[in-house]
Design an enzyme around this catalytic site. Sequence first.
Site, mmCIF file in Angstrom:
data_model
loop_
_atom_site.group_PDB
_atom_site.id
_atom_site.type_symbol
_atom_site.label_atom_id
_atom_site.label_comp_id
_atom_site.label_asym_id
_atom_site.label_seq_id
_atom_site.Cartn_x
_atom_site.Cartn_y
_atom_site.Cartn_z
ATOM 1 N N THR A 1 0.786 -1.429 -0.065
ATOM 2 C CA THR A 1 -0.063 -0.080 0.146
ATOM 3 C C THR A 1 0.765 1.177 -0.002
ATOM 4 O O THR A 1 1.681 1.496 1.009
ATOM 5 C CB THR A 1 -1.047 0.124 1.081
ATOM 6 N N ASP B 1 4.114 -9.167 5.334
ATOM 7 C CA ASP B 1 4.884 -9.916 4.016
ATOM 8 C C ASP B 1 6.217 -9.278 3.962
ATOM 9 O O ASP B 1 6.416 -8.341 3.940
ATOM 10 C CB ASP B 1 4.037 -9.695 2.841
#
Length: 376
Positions: free
Chosen positions: A188, A312
């Site tokens: 993001t 992640d």
Amino acid sequence: MALRDRSKTSPPGHHVTIEVMVVDDSAVIRQRLKSIIESDPRFRVTLAADPYEAVAMLSRSVPGVIVLDVEMPRMDGLTFLRKLMKQHPMPVVMCTSVAERAVTALEMGAIEVIAKPDWLNAARLPEWSENLLESVRNAARAGKLPLREERPQAASDPRHSADVVLPHAPYIPRATLGEPIVVLGVSTGGVQAIQALLPHFPADAPGMVVVQHMPADFTGAFAERLNNDPRIQLEVVEARHHEPIRRGRVLVIPGGTSHGLVRRHGSGYRVELNEGPPVCLHRPSVEVLFRSAAQAAGPAAAGVIMTGMGDDGAGGLLEMREAGSLTIAQNEATCVVFGMPREAIRRGAARYVAPLDSIPHTIMAWVADPGAGTWH
């Protein structure tokens, strides 16, 4: 326009309700999106038939998130997004299936872009609905609204580790250290971050491999946009299976379909595309990329984890550091979302925590003196 509080405070013991505005010219689609989003009780949806109606509603109440269609008759979504970001920036999730428009929306400041679904394909709608909800949650968190960073998981959606694609193994030193390479993981806010980062590298910078969390079919347009940016001296392409990693070139792993791994090949390295299951809820996964770089390149690799939601890549970056790689996390002040870097820092994976504009200098200093002994 007077801006009001974007979240509605609930009594103790209840969820904070976050308002989500859906802007779409189809009444049927508006109602379907409302039903999907309000399946999470933390969201309350308001509906606007077009940007003009949305502007009138914004003068009365500012939502926490806007879900915005692109193709609308009186004013298209990109035009509205441009005006919105100049006057009252806020978290926006864009819905489009046109890759070029998706990249443009992310450049303008949209937090997430989600491909429009095939509403007639009932089998795929549950997966799409969960992806939409996750995008709205990401946007709410990016807007600093009170939404905890966690994703409810069904039994059918296991959280795979990198082991399902690439078993853990230590770095095996080579007789001679290979050419330096750089691996970057971002989510993001990543489109703008990558666009700000790459212009600061020289034309002979180390070969780079990028995992940017994006829907399938969007990464090709993203790579093309970067390659046509006159500020960037590097060649940027979407990676193909067995593509060599070489100086002056940036390989973007295709979105949604496969993981990208770094593999030794002769005296250098190449990219391998692997169609394994999602890892850390993503495919491609930063975790897989970083683990593969640790195993293949060790001290010849630099790993950079940048703005993004979740964790992640945090474990893979730690493996890179343990293998002798240079490891960098983007600092909080320059992140749109400080999720992935925060987790990497928490685990001790990042040798350096740096603002976005300092990362290229740190990497190029390492390239100039890789044996200085201070990188890990």
